[in-house]
Write a protein that holds these residues in place. Structure first.
Motif, mmCIF file in Angstrom:
data_model
loop_
_atom_site.group_PDB
_atom_site.id
_atom_site.type_symbol
_atom_site.label_atom_id
_atom_site.label_comp_id
_atom_site.label_asym_id
_atom_site.label_seq_id
_atom_site.Cartn_x
_atom_site.Cartn_y
_atom_site.Cartn_z
ATOM 1 N N SER A 155 0.833 -1.209 0.000
ATOM 2 C CA SER A 155 0.000 0.000 0.000
ATOM 3 C C SER A 155 0.865 1.255 0.000
ATOM 4 O O SER A 155 0.597 2.204 -0.756
ATOM 5 C CB SER A 155 -0.927 0.019 1.219
ATOM 6 O OG SER A 155 -1.867 -1.024 1.152
ATOM 7 N N GLU B 90 0.907 4.058 -3.042
ATOM 8 C CA GLU B 90 0.577 5.462 -2.768
ATOM 9 C C GLU B 90 1.741 6.391 -3.104
ATOM 10 O O GLU B 90 1.539 7.491 -3.631
ATOM 11 C CB GLU B 90 0.123 5.612 -1.320
ATOM 12 C CG GLU B 90 -1.240 4.965 -1.117
ATOM 13 C CD GLU B 90 -1.680 4.850 0.328
ATOM 14 O OE1 GLU B 90 -0.834 5.005 1.244
ATOM 15 O OE2 GLU B 90 -2.877 4.585 0.545
ATOM 16 N N ASP C 181 1.552 9.307 -5.855
ATOM 17 C CA ASP C 181 1.917 10.675 -5.470
ATOM 18 C C ASP C 181 2.980 11.249 -6.406
ATOM 19 O O ASP C 181 3.045 12.463 -6.605
ATOM 20 C CB ASP C 181 2.425 10.733 -4.026
ATOM 21 C CG ASP C 181 1.310 10.560 -3.010
ATOM 22 O OD1 ASP C 181 0.110 10.644 -3.383
ATOM 23 O OD2 ASP C 181 1.635 10.315 -1.821
#
Length: 124
Positions: free
Chosen positions: A86, A90, A94
């Motif tokens: 995860s 992410e 980003d």
């Protein structure tokens, strides 16, 4: 083997070297060749052998140019697999990279491992 014993993340819009730098910074470690050890997990970043030479197709993630593989080295590593994958996803999102995870625990990851995110951008 449990459902957490392996995960492949396919990535576009970022190079192998940029991915390694991003993950080194994220995890506070250094790659040895293509592998970064984080706690009880190994993360390998390399060029996807199935990548298309003629460019990236937005919806054909299995042919995206960068491939990340995560593999726990111990049973404890398996318990942290969801959290680790995860965080990687992410961080890639980003950084404006496209990323989709292919593993047995996609349903426990943000955006179903990225496939829902990919589908959402296809609908836009």
């Amino acid at each position: 083997m449990s459902r957490y014993s392996y995960c492949k993340i396919l990535v576009a819009n970022i190079t192998v070297d940029e991915t390694q730098r991003l993950l080194s910074s994220l995890c506070g470690g250094a790659f040895e060749r293509r592998t970064l050890t984080v706690g009880e997990m190994e993360i390998e970043v390399r060029r996807n052998p199935d990548a298309q030479a003629d460019g990236v197709q937005p919806d054909d993630f299995v042919r995206w140019p960068v491939q990340i593989e995560t593999e726990p080295m111990t049973p404890h590593g398996e318990t942290t697999a969801v959290k680790t994958v995860s965080r990687i996803l992410e961080a890639l999102w980003d950084a404006q990279a496209q990323a989709v995870a292919a593993c047995d625990f996609e349903d426990e990851l943000p955006w179903m491992g990225g496939i829902q995110r990919l589908r959402q951008s296809d609908d836009s």
